[in-house]
Write a protein that holds these residues in place. Structure first.
Motif, PDB file in Angstrom:
ATOM      1  N   GLN A  85       0.826  -1.205   0.000  1.00 32.68           N
ATOM      2  CA  GLN A  85       0.000   0.000   0.000  1.00 32.68           C
ATOM      3  C   GLN A  85       0.865   1.262   0.000  1.00 32.68           C
ATOM      4  O   GLN A  85       0.597   2.216  -0.747  1.00 32.68           O
ATOM      5  CB  GLN A  85      -0.920   0.001   1.231  1.00 32.68           C
ATOM      6  N   CYS A 182      -9.369  -1.783   8.269  1.00 34.68           N
ATOM      7  CA  CYS A 182      -8.592  -2.868   7.655  1.00 34.68           C
ATOM      8  C   CYS A 182      -7.277  -2.400   7.049  1.00 34.68           C
ATOM      9  O   CYS A 182      -6.313  -3.173   6.986  1.00 34.68           O
ATOM     10  CB  CYS A 182      -9.415  -3.549   6.557  1.00 34.68           C
ATOM     11  N   HIS A 183      -7.244  -1.155   6.588  1.00 36.07           N
ATOM     12  CA  HIS A 183      -6.069  -0.673   5.854  1.00 36.07           C
ATOM     13  C   HIS A 183      -5.163   0.195   6.716  1.00 36.07           C
ATOM     14  O   HIS A 183      -5.592   1.190   7.286  1.00 36.07           O
ATOM     15  CB  HIS A 183      -6.514   0.137   4.629  1.00 36.07           C
ATOM     16  N   ASN A 185      -1.611   1.927   5.813  1.00 37.26           N
ATOM     17  CA  ASN A 185      -0.727   2.171   4.672  1.00 37.26           C
ATOM     18  C   ASN A 185       0.676   1.618   4.879  1.00 37.26           C
ATOM     19  O   ASN A 185       1.357   1.265   3.920  1.00 37.26           O
ATOM     20  CB  ASN A 185      -0.650   3.671   4.391  1.00 37.26           C
ATOM     21  N   SER A 187       1.483  -1.102   6.694  1.00 40.92           N
ATOM     22  CA  SER A 187       1.475  -2.511   7.087  1.00 40.92           C
ATOM     23  C   SER A 187       2.012  -3.405   5.977  1.00 40.92           C
ATOM     24  O   SER A 187       1.865  -3.121   4.790  1.00 40.92           O
ATOM     25  CB  SER A 187       0.050  -2.942   7.445  1.00 40.92           C
ATOM     26  N   VAL A 190      -1.841  -6.588   4.795  1.00 41.20           N
ATOM     27  CA  VAL A 190      -3.180  -6.014   4.735  1.00 41.20           C
ATOM     28  C   VAL A 190      -4.260  -7.088   4.873  1.00 41.20           C
ATOM     29  O   VAL A 190      -5.290  -6.865   5.524  1.00 41.20           O
ATOM     30  CB  VAL A 190      -3.365  -5.200   3.431  1.00 41.20           C
ATOM     31  N   ASP A 193      -4.500  -8.072   8.453  1.00 44.04           N
ATOM     32  CA  ASP A 193      -5.136  -6.990   9.208  1.00 44.04           C
ATOM     33  C   ASP A 193      -6.647  -7.043   9.054  1.00 44.04           C
ATOM     34  O   ASP A 193      -7.391  -6.856  10.021  1.00 44.04           O
ATOM     35  CB  ASP A 193      -4.617  -5.628   8.733  1.00 44.04           C
TER      36      ASP A 193
END
Length: 221
Positions: A85, A182-183, A185, A187, A190, A193
């Motif tokens: 991401q 959930c997101h 940036n 990580s 994803v 998560d």
């Protein structure tokens, strides 16, 4: 004075000179051995990272501040291929302040920050507004159309759900998901998560409803 006597005196004088020279050499050797030696070792880590003259001074954060000064881990994620991401946002030229737009919350969080503090840790407040995500990525419905074939959310029974189109249900309606649920940036996981978010209500590994708390009629026969 005889020649023999002169020769004898010269020998004594020569011997005395040799002894004196040896004594001087020994004294000098001891002196050199006790003197400090030039160090060839690298300076200690604490010396390499000596305190800056700015240490202890307030950061005086503003929305234009360079986040990378303190948030070194997050600043490195756009160059980490595992952080897909962050890499994607970097490719589009997105800056920190374009996503982290909640200036009021950020200002409060940085009130007591000083130069020389310990490296910044994981933030405990949400500073990315959902509408900021929508402005670039579109609505949840728009994203659902893009991820209709996604297998990211597949449980242990092989049941797959579209990550941006949750099945209808009162529980989902009462608890609408936002992008940052959930997101993250920065990580590297994803999908993991997102699964963690689902597991707050669903049993880990299954999206089936009523697996535990549903009341069932039991036969009395």
């Amino acid at each position: 004075m005889t020649t023999h006597t002169l020769t004898h005196d010269r020998r004594i004088a020569l011997l005395a000179g040799i002894v004196l020279t040896m004594v001087l050499v020994a004294v000098l050797s001891l002196a050199v051995g006790c003197s400090p030696k030039a160090s060839t070792e690298a300076p200690a880590k604490s010396e390499q990272n000596s305190a800056s003259s700015m240490d202890g001074q307030p950061v005086n954060w503003t929305i234009q501040s360079d986040c990378a000064t303190c948030h070194t881990s997050e600043a490195a994620s756009p160059q980490d291929a595992a952080c897909v991401q962050a890499v994607a946002h970097e490719a589009e030229g997105v800056t920190c302040a374009q996503c982290h737009t909640d200036e009021s919350t950020l200002s409060t969080s940085h009130t007591s920050v000083k130069f020389g503090d310990k490296p910044a840790t994981k933030p405990t407040v949400v500073t990315v507004d959902e509408q900021t995500c929508v402005s670039c990525h579109g609505s949840m419905q728009d994203m659902a159309a893009k991820t209709v074939d996604s297998k990211a959310l597949t449980d242990d029974n092989g049941v797959t759900v579209n990550p941006h189109e949750r099945p209808a249900g009162q529980a989902h309606e009462d608890n609408p998901a936002t992008c940052t649920d959930c997101h993250n940036n920065h990580s590297k996981a994803v999908e993991k998560d997102a699964m963690k978010y689902c597991a707050q209500c669903h049993h880990r590994g299954t999206f089936q409803c009523g697996t535990c708390h549903e009341l069932r009629e039991r036969s009395t026969k």
